[in-house]
Structures are given as structure tokens and as C-alpha cells.
Design an enzyme around this catalytic site. Structure first.
Site, PDB file in Angstrom:
ATOM      1  N   TRP A  24      -3.390  -2.463  -1.469  1.00 25.65           N
ATOM      2  CA  TRP A  24      -2.861  -3.698  -1.842  1.00 25.65           C
ATOM      3  C   TRP A  24      -3.610  -4.654  -0.907  1.00 25.65           C
ATOM      4  O   TRP A  24      -3.286  -4.732   0.096  1.00 25.65           O
ATOM      5  CB  TRP A  24      -1.423  -3.959  -1.537  1.00 25.65           C
ATOM      6  CG  TRP A  24      -0.734  -5.152  -2.531  1.00 25.65           C
ATOM      7  CD1 TRP A  24      -0.923  -5.621  -3.685  1.00 25.65           C
ATOM      8  CD2 TRP A  24      -0.196  -6.272  -1.868  1.00 25.65           C
ATOM      9  NE1 TRP A  24      -0.175  -7.036  -3.786  1.00 25.65           N
ATOM     10  CE2 TRP A  24       0.218  -7.263  -2.718  1.00 25.65           C
ATOM     11  CE3 TRP A  24       0.287  -6.682  -0.537  1.00 25.65           C
ATOM     12  CZ2 TRP A  24       0.802  -8.474  -2.465  1.00 25.65           C
ATOM     13  CZ3 TRP A  24       1.154  -7.835  -0.265  1.00 25.65           C
ATOM     14  CH2 TRP A  24       1.291  -8.684  -1.339  1.00 25.65           C
TER      15      TRP A  24
ATOM     16  N   LYS B 128      12.899 -13.366 -12.582  1.00 22.34           N
ATOM     17  CA  LYS B 128      12.677 -12.193 -13.548  1.00 22.34           C
ATOM     18  C   LYS B 128      11.508 -12.484 -14.604  1.00 22.34           C
ATOM     19  O   LYS B 128      10.628 -11.968 -14.669  1.00 22.34           O
ATOM     20  CB  LYS B 128      13.809 -11.741 -14.423  1.00 22.34           C
ATOM     21  CG  LYS B 128      14.612 -10.975 -13.691  1.00 22.34           C
ATOM     22  CD  LYS B 128      14.426  -9.583 -12.997  1.00 22.34           C
ATOM     23  CE  LYS B 128      13.820  -9.553 -11.538  1.00 22.34           C
ATOM     24  NZ  LYS B 128      14.416  -9.649 -10.330  1.00 22.34           N
TER      25      LYS B 128
ATOM     26  N   CYS C 268       0.884  -1.225  -0.151  1.00 23.96           N
ATOM     27  CA  CYS C 268       0.124   0.042   0.044  1.00 23.96           C
ATOM     28  C   CYS C 268       0.790   1.306   0.175  1.00 23.96           C
ATOM     29  O   CYS C 268       2.075   1.000   0.417  1.00 23.96           O
ATOM     30  CB  CYS C 268      -0.887   0.039   0.986  1.00 23.96           C
ATOM     31  SG  CYS C 268      -1.769  -1.440   1.645  1.00 23.96           S
TER      32      CYS C 268
ATOM     33  N   ASN D 174      -1.257   1.577   6.143  1.00 22.31           N
ATOM     34  CA  ASN D 174      -0.855   0.421   5.350  1.00 22.31           C
ATOM     35  C   ASN D 174      -0.210  -0.546   6.688  1.00 22.31           C
ATOM     36  O   ASN D 174      -0.104  -0.085   7.746  1.00 22.31           O
ATOM     37  CB  ASN D 174       0.664   1.066   5.036  1.00 22.31           C
ATOM     38  CG  ASN D 174       0.545   1.708   3.772  1.00 22.31           C
ATOM     39  OD1 ASN D 174      -0.556   1.937   3.408  1.00 22.31           O
ATOM     40  ND2 ASN D 174       1.643   2.368   3.284  1.00 22.31           N
ATOM     41  N   GLY D 175      -0.219  -1.944   6.412  1.00 25.63           N
ATOM     42  CA  GLY D 175       0.004  -2.756   7.366  1.00 25.63           C
ATOM     43  C   GLY D 175      -1.279  -3.796   7.906  1.00 25.63           C
ATOM     44  O   GLY D 175      -2.013  -3.661   7.025  1.00 25.63           O
TER      45      GLY D 175
ATOM     46  N   GLU E 232      17.865 -15.917 -10.450  1.00 28.62           N
ATOM     47  CA  GLU E 232      17.413 -14.634 -10.692  1.00 28.62           C
ATOM     48  C   GLU E 232      16.815 -14.524 -12.083  1.00 28.62           C
ATOM     49  O   GLU E 232      15.763 -13.701 -12.220  1.00 28.62           O
ATOM     50  CB  GLU E 232      18.482 -13.527 -10.550  1.00 28.62           C
ATOM     51  CG  GLU E 232      18.456 -12.158 -10.827  1.00 28.62           C
ATOM     52  CD  GLU E 232      17.401 -11.763 -10.087  1.00 28.62           C
ATOM     53  OE1 GLU E 232      16.801 -12.459  -9.034  1.00 28.62           O
ATOM     54  OE2 GLU E 232      16.760 -10.620 -10.380  1.00 28.62           O
TER      55      GLU E 232
ATOM     56  N   ARG F 196       4.683   0.496  -6.131  1.00 33.50           N
ATOM     57  CA  ARG F 196       4.685  -0.676  -5.092  1.00 33.50           C
ATOM     58  C   ARG F 196       3.528  -1.463  -5.171  1.00 33.50           C
ATOM     59  O   ARG F 196       3.583  -2.369  -4.392  1.00 33.50           O
ATOM     60  CB  ARG F 196       4.413   0.180  -3.729  1.00 33.50           C
ATOM     61  CG  ARG F 196       5.345   1.347  -3.258  1.00 33.50           C
ATOM     62  CD  ARG F 196       4.808   2.584  -2.526  1.00 33.50           C
ATOM     63  NE  ARG F 196       4.417   1.988  -1.110  1.00 33.50           N
ATOM     64  CZ  ARG F 196       5.458   2.067  -0.168  1.00 33.50           C
ATOM     65  NH1 ARG F 196       6.564   2.725  -0.392  1.00 33.50           N
ATOM     66  NH2 ARG F 196       5.154   1.522   0.947  1.00 33.50           N
TER      67      ARG F 196
ATOM     68  N   GLU G  51       8.099 -13.456 -12.841  1.00 34.76           N
ATOM     69  CA  GLU G  51       7.534 -12.348 -11.975  1.00 34.76           C
ATOM     70  C   GLU G  51       6.608 -11.138 -12.951  1.00 34.76           C
ATOM     71  O   GLU G  51       5.844 -10.381 -12.653  1.00 34.76           O
ATOM     72  CB  GLU G  51       8.087 -11.914 -11.026  1.00 34.76           C
ATOM     73  CG  GLU G  51       9.334 -10.942 -11.300  1.00 34.76           C
ATOM     74  CD  GLU G  51      10.061 -10.288 -10.152  1.00 34.76           C
ATOM     75  OE1 GLU G  51       9.261  -9.989  -9.280  1.00 34.76           O
ATOM     76  OE2 GLU G  51      11.187 -10.042 -10.196  1.00 34.76           O
TER      77      GLU G  51
ATOM     78  N   LYS H 297       6.281  -3.932  -4.509  1.00 39.57           N
ATOM     79  CA  LYS H 297       7.699  -3.275  -4.720  1.00 39.57           C
ATOM     80  C   LYS H 297       8.371  -3.795  -3.408  1.00 39.57           C
ATOM     81  O   LYS H 297       9.672  -4.554  -3.336  1.00 39.57           O
ATOM     82  CB  LYS H 297       7.759  -2.068  -5.040  1.00 39.57           C
ATOM     83  CG  LYS H 297       9.284  -1.619  -5.102  1.00 39.57           C
ATOM     84  CD  LYS H 297      10.304  -2.312  -6.069  1.00 39.57           C
ATOM     85  CE  LYS H 297      11.678  -2.211  -6.083  1.00 39.57           C
ATOM     86  NZ  LYS H 297      12.105  -3.190  -7.042  1.00 39.57           N
TER      87      LYS H 297
ATOM     88  N   HIS I 198      18.908 -35.012 -11.937  1.00 34.40           N
ATOM     89  CA  HIS I 198      18.097 -35.636 -10.990  1.00 34.40           C
ATOM     90  C   HIS I 198      16.709 -35.416 -11.284  1.00 34.40           C
ATOM     91  O   HIS I 198      16.024 -35.225  -9.918  1.00 34.40           O
ATOM     92  CB  HIS I 198      18.699 -34.940  -9.760  1.00 34.40           C
ATOM     93  CG  HIS I 198      20.177 -35.488  -9.656  1.00 34.40           C
ATOM     94  ND1 HIS I 198      20.527 -36.558  -9.389  1.00 34.40           N
ATOM     95  CD2 HIS I 198      21.476 -34.672  -9.653  1.00 34.40           C
ATOM     96  CE1 HIS I 198      21.856 -36.904  -9.094  1.00 34.40           C
ATOM     97  NE2 HIS I 198      22.322 -35.695  -9.568  1.00 34.40           N
TER      98      HIS I 198
HETATM   99  C1  AGP Z   1      12.429  -9.418  -7.195  1.00 38.80           C
HETATM  100  O1  AGP Z   1      12.298  -8.760  -8.449  1.00 38.80           O
HETATM  101  C2  AGP Z   1      11.109  -8.873  -6.502  1.00 38.80           C
HETATM  102  N1  AGP Z   1      10.799  -7.461  -6.491  1.00 38.80           N
HETATM  103  C3  AGP Z   1      11.001  -9.299  -4.627  1.00 38.80           C
HETATM  104  O2  AGP Z   1      11.536 -10.782  -5.111  1.00 38.80           O
HETATM  105  C4  AGP Z   1      12.000  -8.488  -4.054  1.00 38.80           C
HETATM  106  O3  AGP Z   1      13.588  -8.868  -4.608  1.00 38.80           O
HETATM  107  C5  AGP Z   1      11.964  -9.197  -2.731  1.00 38.80           C
HETATM  108  O4  AGP Z   1      10.696  -8.559  -2.187  1.00 38.80           O
HETATM  109  C6  AGP Z   1      12.939  -8.600  -1.619  1.00 38.80           C
HETATM  110  O5  AGP Z   1      12.630  -7.083  -1.652  1.00 38.80           O
HETATM  111  P1  AGP Z   1      14.033  -6.124  -1.007  1.00 38.80           P
HETATM  112  O6  AGP Z   1      15.191  -6.482  -1.748  1.00 38.80           O
HETATM  113  O7  AGP Z   1      13.326  -4.762  -1.023  1.00 38.80           O
HETATM  114  O8  AGP Z   1      14.073  -6.655   0.458  1.00 38.80           O
END
Ligand code: AGP
Length: 612
Positions: free
Chosen positions: A74, A489, A2, A100-101, A485, A27, A492, A607, A508
Site C-alpha cells: 500500500w 459507510k 501492506c 511493512n511500515g 457511521e 488489508r 468509504e 483495513k 446551523h
Molecule cells: C471503517 O469502516 C474503516 N475501516 C476505518 O475507519 C476503521 O474503523 C479505522 O481505521 C479504525 O480501525 P480499527 O478499529 O481497526 O482501529
């Protein structure tokens, strides 16, 4: 996650808040709302949609008011719809709240209030908080501030809130417990926001609220109190964020801008820290703990997502140069498994946002257990950076795209710098070797610039593979985390299922998946596991698998075996992940765009995950 934006001053508040919400769109959210107050009247607009939909709702309504608070939600409690969108209004309309929270004991409070005939309209925990304030305000004949403080003393969980009380116009309240809030201090106007990005175009003077802070804000004044009622002195900081850093600057998406920013971001990560012609790095935030680190016999890295992948690379780097055992854990696992922390252990938290709830909780647990807790963060003033005993900022600049890119490469560079300095202090690196490593570091931005030239090839490959339903990413050694990684990418932002695997592990199980329809991306730059990965490629080809290989420029072996090749410049092994990840970032970016996905705000993602 949020987003909150509030304004109180002399200007028309609506546009300021709406534009501020747009700066927080990165975000991730699924509904939006705004309350505009002009003394005697408050108008509220909410929608299950984008900020631009909210803007269209308000447009033409001739709404005026010099105070407003807005929110991008969110969804956690209750689906994303207009009723559950914020602001939430208390049952008699005295309190308007954006939050938020998560209020963890909301159900118990809600049933208590319902037993007092309080009516609810939404499914949110936020409405429970607003109604609790109202109930205490009316029942206890309290001031708004007293009712807010009393309510916050009764809730458990996390909040970053902005509150307006209809009976006390010209005042806004902001409080924080576990969910970040920043106050922007202007001339005759003040701002509230979840981070500094909506504020920087108006003022560079900010106050980062701490847990348990309550701010009482009017247009000319900001008084900081503690919810436990002890007085608190505000600490005004200067935020080093420029408005240009949070604009796309001509790129179609923030993610592409941030991919192409990596040469500059990596340069900024080591700028001012490299001592020219000397063996030494100035990492001021760790200066006082370097010798303790050098003497430690275990480093535990805790992180989430992409930062966890950087941590896996860090394991290879730190063990290589410091000969200290390193363990890497998901912060969400570490915090719940009652970890054994011994005296002398170092816990290193890696987080771009510095607000990830699981990583923050892991940091707090490690501190309680007596570890020396360090951080690698990108956002100055973030919770994790303020909770750790010491740390280093990556100085990558704001990362707005939800999918991390420059966060990963600058985290790896930072880990390498830490490893070099510790290795040198332990006598494992002599001056000559240290200087040559720093030479490679200083040359890295230019090599990243060259690696970005694969963009056209990545686009061409994206056109071929954009309709894939699965993908397999393989790597060995410190390129295995790069495979992870790359897979993250792709999944996501394009929603194609992708899996990263250590190349040797493929036989395996995953090899059963190989057929001519599944792209197999092999991260195979010229490192010490090169020969081994050649045989893995043969295993894939024997089963009609199609190989997309990331190789070192001039490669003569794998480039002849693979169906498609993307070349990156040669560098020393420690920096190979920084170059090898770039074709994967571009490949996933172009596939997502071709599939019409929302690259900067992928569905269901935030985010920074500040909820558990
Ligand atoms: C990665 O592309 C994502 N945005 C997500 O996995 C992110 O890396 C993860 O939420 C950790 O965020 P941070 O580095 O702000 O702690």
C-alpha cells in the site's frame, strides 16, 4: 495496509505464498510481488496490480523453490508501480526485503549511501533498508544476521520485515518494530505473515513477534533474538481462527457476509460472559480493574473511524449507567495535543484490528502519563490488546471487509456490558434492573436477525439513490453516532460524499444543502429524542428534501412523514444503535455494488491503518 507472507519448508513455496497474499488482500494494497528461492537461484516477480495479476505472471514459468516471500504494498514512499513494488533487492543482490511500515530516517541514510556510490532504482524507503544491509554486509564483512541487526539499529520508524540473504540459503529473517508479524510454526516448515489469516490452514501454532524481535527461521527451526541482542524466549500460542471464518462462504463479498454474521457475532460477544438468572457479567479481562473503573472520575475513549463512532455511543452509555464523565477523542488528535491525564483517569482504546498506529500511539502515551489503559479489540494477540493494562475482546471473528460492520455493533455491545457491570458495582443498578438489561442483551441477536430483513428495501432504495452525489445523515442522542457511521459507510465504499450530523445542528448550516436531489437519511427509532427529530424532518420536507427514515417497527408518525422507511425491532435505548445501523450498512453496501465499486477493498483504503 501492506501484507507479508513467507514460507520455508519442503513444499513448493510459490502457491502457498500467493494464496497467503490473497488472504491478506482485505488489508488494501496497490501492487504485489514475490521472490521464490530454490537454493542457488532466486526469481522475483512484481506487478502494479492485483495478486491475481502476479499469479498470472508466475503461472507457466515453471518456477520451483521451497522458500518464498511475498508482499502486497500500500504505497507510502513512491507511487504504486513495478519498480517500487516489493520485494526490494539490494544493489549487489545479496539481500531481498519485503517491508511493512515506514523508515522515517530513510532520506538521511540514502544520501549517506549515495555518497558511497550506492545506486538506487526505486523511490522506496525499503530499498534504502536493503542497501544499508548490503553496505554493512560487504563493508563490515559481517554475517547476514549481523548486517541485518546492525542496519535495524540504525533505522528509525516502523517495520515488519522478512529478509533473505542470497549467501545463506535455507534461512529467512523476520523482524518487527511497530508493524505486526506472526510466525507460523509447522512440522518441518515455518511461515511468516502480517497476521494469522494466511497461516491458519497450515498450522494453528503461532508466535506473535514483539517490537525489537528478530526471528531467524529455517524449515526445522525458529530462533528468536532481540535486535538489541538479548535472548528472547518464543511464546507459542494457539490461534483460534478456522479457515472457514476467512472465506466468503457463498456471499458475494466479505462485507455482506459480515453484515449478516452480526447475530452470531453479537452472540459470541456475550457468550460465556452472561451469568444465567444472575445479575452479573463475566468480563474476565477487566475483572481486576472493574472496581478501579467504578472509582474513576473520568474515562477518555480514544479510537479512529468506525471505532470512534462506537466510542461516541459508549459516551452516552457509560454516562447513563455509570455516571462517570466520558470524553471521546480521535486517537490521532489525542496523541499530539499533550493531553492532561490525571491520576485515576481511565483511557479506553477501541480498535477492531488492534493495530491502528494512531490508537496504539495514544495507548502508549496514556500509559506514560500514568492512566489505567484498557482496550476493546477484536484481534487476539494484536499490538493494542497486548499494550493495554487490561481489556475485552469482542470475539466478532475476523472482519475482512475494509468497511467495518460487525466491529461497530460488537463494540457497542461490549461497551454496554462494561457500563452495566460498573453501574451495578456502583449501586446505580439494582439486581432486577440489571437482570432485565441482560435479558434485552440476550434477546438482541434475534432482533438483529429481524432487522436484517430490511435487506430488500435497502436494495430498492439503493437503486433509487445510487447516482446521488451527496447525502446527509441525521440522528440525535446516541443515534447521532449512528448517523456518522452510516455516512462513513456510504462514502468509504461507494465514494458518494456523505455527512453525518446531529439533527438539531442541521439548521446551523447544512440545511442550506437540502433540495429534492439530496437523500436525507434520518435515524429515528423511538428514543427519548423522538419528538424533536420529528420537527427536524418537517424542516427538511419544507425544503423539498427527500427523507429516508430508520424507525422502530410499528412507527405511526415519522413513517407517515418520510418518503421511504426501513423498520427495525424495538429494543431498549442502549441497544438502539446496534439495530438502527443495520439498514444503513445494507443501504451503503447495495449502492456500492450497483456502482461497481470494489466493496471489500475500496480505493485508497486499508483495513488497518498501521502508518500515521
Ligand atoms: C471503517 O469502516 C474503516 N475501516 C476505518 O475507519 C476503521 O474503523 C479505522 O481505521 C479504525 O480501525 P480499527 O478499529 O481497526 O482501529
Amino acid at each position: 495496509m501492506c501484507g507479508i507472507v513467507g514460507y520455508i519448508g519442503s513444499r513448493q513455496a510459490c502457491d502457498i505464498v500467493i494464496n497467503g497474499l490473497k488472504r491478506l488482500e482485505y488489508r488494501g494494497y496497490d501492487s504485489a510481488g514475490i521472490a521464490i528461492c530454490n537454493g542457488e537461484k532466486t526469481e522475483i516477480f512484481k506487478c502494479a496490480g492485483r495478486v491475481r495479476d502476479l499469479e498470472e505472471m508466475v503461472m507457466g514459468k515453471n518456477v520451483s523453490g521451497t522458500m518464498a516471500m511475498g508482499h502486497t504494498r500500500w504505497a507510502t514512499h513512491g507511487e504504486p508501480n513495478e519498480i517500487n513494488a516489493h520485494p526490494q533487492v539490494s544493489y549487489r543482490g545479496h539481500f531481498i526485503v519485503v517491508h511493512n511500515g515506514i523508515i522515517e530516517n530513510y532520506a538521511r541514510i540514502k544520501s549517506h549511501l549515495e555518497s558511497r556510490d550506492v545506486k538506487f532504482t526505486s523511490q522506496t524507503d525499503t530499498e534504502v533498508l536493503a542497501n544499508l544491509m548490503e553496505h554493512l554486509y560487504l563493508e563490515g564483512d559481517l554475517s547476514a544476521e549481523q548486517a541485518i541487526i546492525m542496519a535495524l539499529n540504525k533505522v528509525e520508524g516502523t517495520y515488519g520485515i522478512a529478509v533473505y540473504c542470497r549467501d545463506e540459503p535455507g534461512k529467512m529473517f523476520a523482524a518487527r518494530q511497530g508493524s505486526p508479524l506472526v510466525i507460523g510454526v509447522g512440522e518441518g516448515e515455518n511461515f511468516i505473515a502480517s497476521d494469522a489469516t494466511p497461516i491458519v490452514e497450515y498450522t494453528q501454532r503461532v508466535i506473535y513477534l514483539n517490537d525489537d524481535d528478530l526471528a531467524v527461521i529455517s524449515k526445522d527451526e525458529m530462533v528468536l533474538k532481540a535486535i538489541k541482542n538479548k535472548s528472547v524466549e518464543p511464546e507459542v500460542k494457539k490461534v483460534d481462527l478456522k479457515i472457514g471464518e476467512i472465506d466468503k462462504e457463498g456471499y458475494p463479498h466479505f462485507m455482506l457476509k459480515e453484515i449478516f454474521e452480526q447475530p452470531r457475532a453479537i452472540h459470541d460477544t456475550f457468550r460465556g460472559r452472561v451469568l444465567p438468572n444472575q445479575a452479573g457479567l463475566m468480563l474476565g479481562g477487566l475483572h481486576k480493574v472493574f472496581d478501579t473503573m467504578a472509582a474513576s472520575d473520568r474515562i477518555l475513549i480514544v479510537a479512529c473511524g468506525t471505532s470512534w463512532h462506537a466510542g461516541l455511543v459508549g459516551e452516552y452509555i457509560l454516562e447513563e449507567y455509570c455516571r462517570i464523565p466520558v470524553e471521546v477523542e480521535y486517537a490521532s488528535e489525542f496523541r499530539y495535543r499533550d493531553p492532561i491525564i490525571k491520576k485515576g483517569d481511565i483511557v479506553l482504546a477501541i480498535s477492531q484490528s488492534g493495530e491502528t498506529a494512531d490508537t496504539l500511539a495514544a495507548v502508549k502515551l496514556a500509559k506514560e502519563r500514568g492512566a489505567l489503559v484498557l482496550g476493546i479489540c477484536n484481534v487476539v494477540g494484536s499490538s493494542i490488546s497486548r499494550e493495554t493494562n487490561a481489556g475485552v475482546f469482542t470475539h466478532a471473528g475476523p472482519e475482512i471487509g475494509v468497511a467495518s460492520t460487525k466491529a461497530f455493533t460488537t463494540q457497542v455491545v461490549t461497551l454496554a456490558m462494561i457500563a452495566f457491570e460498573i453501574g451495578y458495582r456502583k449501586g446505580l443498578l439494582d439486581e432486577t434492573h440489571y437482570r432485565s438489561l441482560i435479558g434485552e442483551l440476550v434477546a438482541l441477536p434475534e432482533k438483529v436477525e429481524k432487522a436484517l430483513k430490511v435487506n430488500d428495501q435497502a436494495l430498492a432504495l439503493a437503486k433509487i439513490y445510487k447516482d446521488s452525489t451527496n447525502a446527509l445523515y441525521l440522528g440525535r442522542g446516541l443515534l447521532y453516532p449512528v448517523a456518522l457511521e452510516g455516512a462513513l459507510k456510504l462514502k468509504e465504499i461507494s465514494y458518494i460524499h456523505a455527512e453525518g450530523y446531529p439533527a438539531a445542528e442541521m439548521k446551523h448550516g447544512p440545511i442550506a444543502l437540502i433540495d429534492e436531489h439530496m437523500p436525507v437519511v434520518v435515524v429515528a427509532t423511538k428514543e427519548n429524542s423522538y419528538e424533536k427529530i420529528v420537527s427536524n424532518i418537517q424542516e427538511v420536507k419544507a425544503r423539498k428534501g427527500k427523507i429516508i427514515a430508520v424507525v422502530t417497527e410499528g412507527d405511526q408518525i415519522i413513517s407517515k412523514m418520510a418518503d421511504y422507511v426501513m423498520e427495525v425491532p424495538e429494543t431498549i435505548t442502549v441497544f438502539a444503535p446496534v439495530l438502527a445501523v443495520i439498514p444503513l450498512q445494507l443501504f451503503s453496501y447495495h449502492i456500492a455494488v450497483l456502482r461497481g465499486c470494489n466493496v471489500d477493498q475500496p480505493r485508497n483504503l486499508a483495513k488497518s491503518v498501521t502508518v500515521e
